[in-house]
Design an enzyme around this catalytic site. Sequence first.
Site, PDB file in Angstrom:
ATOM      1  N   HIS A  84      44.593 -59.729 -19.473  1.00 15.43           N
ATOM      2  CA  HIS A  84      44.040 -60.016 -17.972  1.00 15.43           C
ATOM      3  C   HIS A  84      43.484 -58.736 -18.206  1.00 15.43           C
ATOM      4  CE1 HIS A  84      45.836 -60.043 -14.081  1.00 15.43           C
ATOM      5  NE2 HIS A  84      44.792 -58.579 -14.329  1.00 15.43           N
ATOM      6  N   GLU A  85      43.332 -57.317 -18.618  1.00 13.30           N
ATOM      7  CA  GLU A  85      42.393 -56.657 -18.183  1.00 13.30           C
ATOM      8  C   GLU A  85      41.059 -56.854 -18.960  1.00 13.30           C
ATOM      9  OE1 GLU A  85      42.894 -53.882 -16.102  1.00 13.30           O
ATOM     10  OE2 GLU A  85      45.281 -55.106 -15.991  1.00 13.30           O
ATOM     11  N   HIS A 111      38.791 -59.228 -16.488  1.00  8.56           N
ATOM     12  CA  HIS A 111      38.790 -58.365 -15.301  1.00  8.56           C
ATOM     13  C   HIS A 111      36.864 -57.474 -16.020  1.00  8.56           C
ATOM     14  CE1 HIS A 111      41.105 -58.605 -12.409  1.00  8.56           C
ATOM     15  NE2 HIS A 111      42.359 -57.215 -13.236  1.00  8.56           N
ATOM     16  N   ASP A 134      45.370 -56.090  -7.719  1.00 10.04           N
ATOM     17  CA  ASP A 134      44.285 -57.459  -7.287  1.00 10.04           C
ATOM     18  C   ASP A 134      44.348 -57.699  -6.424  1.00 10.04           C
ATOM     19  OD1 ASP A 134      43.094 -56.843 -10.175  1.00 10.04           O
ATOM     20  OD2 ASP A 134      44.503 -58.909 -11.250  1.00 10.04           O
TER      21      ASP A 134
END
Length: 288
Positions: free
Chosen positions: A43-44, A47, A137
């Site tokens: 997930h990170e 980004h 988010d």
Amino acid sequence: MNKAVSLFSKIHIHPLLWVVVAVAILTAHFIELSLLLLIIFIHEMGHAAAASFFSWRIKKISLLPFGGVAEMDEHGNRSLYQETVVVSAGPIQHIWMAALAYGLFSMGVIPEYWYDRFTEFNLMVLLFNLLPVWPLDGGKLIFLLLSLRKAFPRAHVQTIFVSAAVLVLFAIAMLLIGPFTLNVMIIIAFLAFSLFYEWKQRRYVFIRFLMERYYGNQGEFRQLMPIEVTEEEEITTVLEHFQRGCKHRVIVKKKDGTEAALDENELLHAYFAEKNLQGKMGDLVYIY
């Protein structure tokens, strides 16, 4: 390739995470923890990869005992399109992870138990991150949405208020319907502290936004937005009307009924270079 290597070099593991890992090993939950950390890591990295694509300045990618965060050295002057892509890049990762897990399960590569656990963790992390609470988010998307119509400081403050209200409702919901575990308490406390810190730093955040606009990257302006003021208004007050993604032309209405136009850079120059912190717009009109 160099960008990929650079991203991995920015990964930082919080020391307390090793304690959590040790506890997971002792309690025979290491595989569950590994699945959860893998989901958070991807997930990170989503980004970070999107930010790297737009050549953002990435400070570090941290894995924490209760989550993760990709820290950027950007201050609100990238285009709203870029910011939306970077914020959305994290949640988007959960889609292909769910599809891949289902494919592996269908082919018999992973057993049903671990598929169910992975699906549960994947959905949990996705839904939690979409909560409209800063700095999740969902909270960042609220900030971007408010920034479409409101000045930067107003959008920022309203984001904090909305986040606080949602966090209170979330805490009440967890208390009533559960599970109100120690992990949930820690996460709520962390989010509450983050909101309190963001509120205390709101003026500093706004000044960094103006500094980046004056000294650094101005991004792409989606429209020209005039600001009408009187010559009696203070420069600092006018600066608080600045909006993300907009180039401002300041129209100063004089006492004699005439008007004078200033570029936003003239205000920023007066504020930062000339240290004209208490000046009024009339001072700039008669100077320029």
